[in-house]
Design an enzyme around this catalytic site. Structure first.
Site, PDB file in Angstrom:
ATOM      1  N   ASP A  13      16.496 -13.473  26.397  1.00 13.47           N
ATOM      2  CA  ASP A  13      17.502 -12.627  25.751  1.00 13.47           C
ATOM      3  C   ASP A  13      17.650 -11.271  26.442  1.00 13.47           C
ATOM      4  OD1 ASP A  13      15.153 -11.556  24.706  1.00 13.47           O
ATOM      5  OD2 ASP A  13      16.023 -11.195  22.720  1.00 13.47           O
ATOM      6  N   ASP A  18      12.121  -9.918  29.613  1.00 17.21           N
ATOM      7  CA  ASP A  18      12.695 -11.244  29.874  1.00 17.21           C
ATOM      8  C   ASP A  18      13.051 -11.375  31.352  1.00 17.21           C
ATOM      9  OD1 ASP A  18      13.553 -12.463  26.966  1.00 17.21           O
ATOM     10  OD2 ASP A  18      13.732 -10.296  26.988  1.00 17.21           O
ATOM     11  N   ASP A  42      18.512  -9.293  22.272  1.00 19.33           N
ATOM     12  CA  ASP A  42      18.015  -7.967  22.679  1.00 19.33           C
ATOM     13  C   ASP A  42      18.689  -7.535  23.981  1.00 19.33           C
ATOM     14  OD1 ASP A  42      16.536  -5.655  22.763  1.00 19.33           O
ATOM     15  OD2 ASP A  42      14.588  -6.621  23.031  1.00 19.33           O
ATOM     16  N   TRP A  81      18.123  -0.545  22.593  1.00 18.00           N
ATOM     17  CA  TRP A  81      17.353  -1.516  23.392  1.00 18.00           C
ATOM     18  C   TRP A  81      18.292  -2.427  24.167  1.00 18.00           C
ATOM     19  CZ3 TRP A  81      13.427  -3.597  19.172  1.00 18.00           C
ATOM     20  CH2 TRP A  81      12.564  -2.542  18.806  1.00 18.00           C
ATOM     21  N   THR A 141      11.940 -16.862  25.335  1.00 12.20           N
ATOM     22  CA  THR A 141      11.400 -15.508  25.187  1.00 12.20           C
ATOM     23  C   THR A 141      12.352 -14.629  24.379  1.00 12.20           C
ATOM     24  OG1 THR A 141      12.340 -14.824  27.297  1.00 12.20           O
ATOM     25  CG2 THR A 141      10.085 -15.689  27.341  1.00 12.20           C
ATOM     26  N   ASN A 189      11.784 -11.426  17.552  1.00  6.80           N
ATOM     27  CA  ASN A 189      12.458 -12.674  17.956  1.00  6.80           C
ATOM     28  C   ASN A 189      12.633 -13.627  16.781  1.00  6.80           C
ATOM     29  OD1 ASN A 189      12.770 -11.872  20.576  1.00  6.80           O
ATOM     30  ND2 ASN A 189      10.957 -12.968  21.332  1.00  6.80           N
ATOM     31  N   TRP A 261       5.202  -8.878  26.417  1.00  8.92           N
ATOM     32  CA  TRP A 261       5.364  -9.982  25.462  1.00  8.92           C
ATOM     33  C   TRP A 261       5.757 -11.280  26.186  1.00  8.92           C
ATOM     34  CZ3 TRP A 261       8.404  -5.370  24.524  1.00  8.92           C
ATOM     35  CH2 TRP A 261       7.980  -4.573  23.464  1.00  8.92           C
ATOM     36  N   ASP A 262       6.918 -11.186  26.883  1.00 10.76           N
ATOM     37  CA  ASP A 262       7.515 -12.387  27.465  1.00 10.76           C
ATOM     38  C   ASP A 262       6.826 -12.789  28.766  1.00 10.76           C
ATOM     39  OD1 ASP A 262       9.269 -11.979  25.393  1.00 10.76           O
ATOM     40  OD2 ASP A 262      10.895 -11.225  26.657  1.00 10.76           O
TER      41      ASP A 262
HETATM   42  O1  AGV Z   1       9.261  -8.556  19.959  1.00 10.83           O
HETATM   43  C1  AGV Z   1       9.167  -8.692  21.321  1.00 10.83           C
HETATM   44  C2  AGV Z   1      10.453  -9.188  21.974  1.00 10.83           C
HETATM   45  C3  AGV Z   1      10.157  -9.740  23.364  1.00 10.83           C
HETATM   46  O2  AGV Z   1      10.791 -11.002  23.557  1.00 10.83           O
HETATM   47  N1  AGV Z   1      11.522  -8.185  22.216  1.00 10.83           N
HETATM   48  C4  AGV Z   1      11.159  -7.551  23.496  1.00 10.83           C
HETATM   49  C5  AGV Z   1      10.651  -8.699  24.361  1.00 10.83           C
HETATM   50  O3  AGV Z   1      11.697  -9.168  25.180  1.00 10.83           O
HETATM   51  C6  AGV Z   1      11.922  -7.298  21.145  1.00 10.83           C
HETATM   52  C7  AGV Z   1      11.331  -5.907  21.123  1.00 10.83           C
HETATM   53  C8  AGV Z   1      10.294  -5.442  20.351  1.00 10.83           C
HETATM   54  N2  AGV Z   1      10.082  -4.116  20.599  1.00 10.83           N
HETATM   55  C9  AGV Z   1      10.984  -3.736  21.561  1.00 10.83           C
HETATM   56  C10 AGV Z   1      11.776  -4.837  21.893  1.00 10.83           C
HETATM   57  C11 AGV Z   1      11.228  -2.500  22.228  1.00 10.83           C
HETATM   58  N3  AGV Z   1      10.525  -1.394  21.963  1.00 10.83           N
HETATM   59  N4  AGV Z   1      12.202  -2.459  23.145  1.00 10.83           N
HETATM   60  C12 AGV Z   1      12.929  -3.545  23.423  1.00 10.83           C
HETATM   61  N5  AGV Z   1      12.744  -4.745  22.821  1.00 10.83           N
HETATM   62 CA    CA Z   2      12.785 -11.257  24.895  1.00  9.59          CA
END
Ligand code: AGV
Ligand code: CA
Length: 324
Positions: A13, A18, A42, A81, A141, A189, A261-262
């Site tokens: 995403d 990612d 995202d 984001w 992811t 996610n 994370w990913d």
């Molecule tokens: O919750 C983690 C997911 C992952 O797949 N996404 C970011 C990663 O691609 C969401 C996310 C959580 N916190 C974030 C996220 C942050 N501070 N900035 C951007 N995305």
């Molecule tokens: Ca992601």
């Protein structure tokens, strides 16, 4: 080795992590990347697709097909984001050559979206699965929206999937959703489209899960990001270092660090020993203040969940793969 390559469909995403994951995937000789879909979660989907194409071209995989999604989850990601993909798409390392088609196209076509007649990601994903000659691994992811649609509309895809490798959920640690009316127990996610996660969890697909329980242990550290500077001048390490640099400021603005994370999830396809796994029975909460939460539930479905990680081995793996 050629014989050990596993076919993989990657549904991401478009966030920084990612795209770092895509970069890793392109370098794995254990992986045969069959297609990439972009879920508009995202990210802004147009620049995320564009950056995806440029990464495939940079890494010598321009033939890998891509598709952008149009199905939206219930709980939108913060726009601050989602704009990250615009920045990635503009990085010099991804724009070393003139684009084959002008970035602002003539009036008959749109500057962004997919070409007319292109299938949206959920339909492409279903078609790729139905065409596959052998069982495929789906690496997800981002939210599970596209895969859930495939299961609903083409139930026969279930038999074509060997394993779903998914970054999502939070079992024994707090979530990372900080939104009005939510209790904070969910991971983003799952929260973006709780029904989709529930649909995939309610299938009998084998799921290997990378929840916040392990990804919390691999934050983007200054040392990790700066280490790519020692390889300055090589395209892959420049891109990796730039993606990591763009994550900074997250702790200051959200109170939570940006984690790998990913990319940790993705590393499983090359080095499964970085994490330890346990079978966990769990379910997905779809309604109320805890929506998107993954809960342990003895009556729930079994998931193979990462429960421990060797962070130094993970960081070393990324440096090894991306600074060669
Ligand atoms: O919750 C983690 C997911 C992952 O797949 N996404 C970011 C990663 O691609 C969401 C996310 C959580 N916190 C974030 C996220 C942050 N501070 N900035 C951007 N995305
Ligand atoms: Ca992601």
């Amino acid at each position: 080795s050629r014989t050990a390559r596993r076919p993989v469909l990657f549904d991401h995403d478009g966030a920084l992590d990612d795209l770092l994951s895509l970069l890793l995937l392109t370098q794995y000789d254990t992986v045969d990347l069959r297609g990439v879909t972009v879920t508009p979660a995202d990210c802004l989907p147009a620049p995320a697709l564009s950056a995806t194409r440029k990464i495939l071209e940079l890494t010598g995989l321009p033939h890998v097909p891509t598709a952008v999604g149009e199905l939206a989850g219930r709980n939108p990601f913060p726009l601050v984001w989602r704009v990250d993909a615009l920045r990635v798409d503009a990085l010099p390392v991804l724009n070393r050559r003139e684009p084959a088609t002008p970035p602002v196209a003539p009036s008959t076509t749109t500057a962004a979206g997919p070409p007319a007649g292109a299938l949206p990601a959920h339909e492409r994903l279903a078609a790729w699965l139905l065409e596959a000659g052998e069982p495929v691994t789906v690496l997800a992811t981002g939210p599970l929206t596209n895969l859930a649609w495939c299961l609903d509309h083409h139930p026969e895809v279930e038999a074509r999937i060997e394993e779903v490798v998914f970054m999502g959920g939070a079992l024994d640690v707090p979530g990372n959703v900080d939104q009005p009316g939510h209790d904070g127990s969910a991971e983003w996610n799952v929260y973006w489209d709780p029904e989709a996660a529930k649909r995939v969890f309610d299938s009998s697909l084998p799921i290997t899960l990378f929840p916040l329980d392990v990804t919390d242990r691999v934050p983007v550290t200054t040392a990790f990001a700066h280490a790519f500077g020692r390889h300055y001048g090589k395209p892959l390490s420049d891109l990796a270092g730039s993606l990591l640099a763009l994550t900074f400021g997250t702790l200051e603005t959200t109170g939570l660090p940006y984690c790998c994370w990913d990319s940790l999830t993705t590393s499983y396809l090359a080095e499964p020993g970085i994490c330890d796994f346990d079978v966990v029975h769990c379910d997905v909460v779809t309604e109320g203040a805890g929506q998107g939460r993954t809960v342990r539930d003895a009556a729930g479905r079994p998931v193979r969940s990462a429960v421990a990680v060797d962070p130094d081995r993970f960081y070393r793996h990324c440096l090894d793969v991306l600074t060669r």
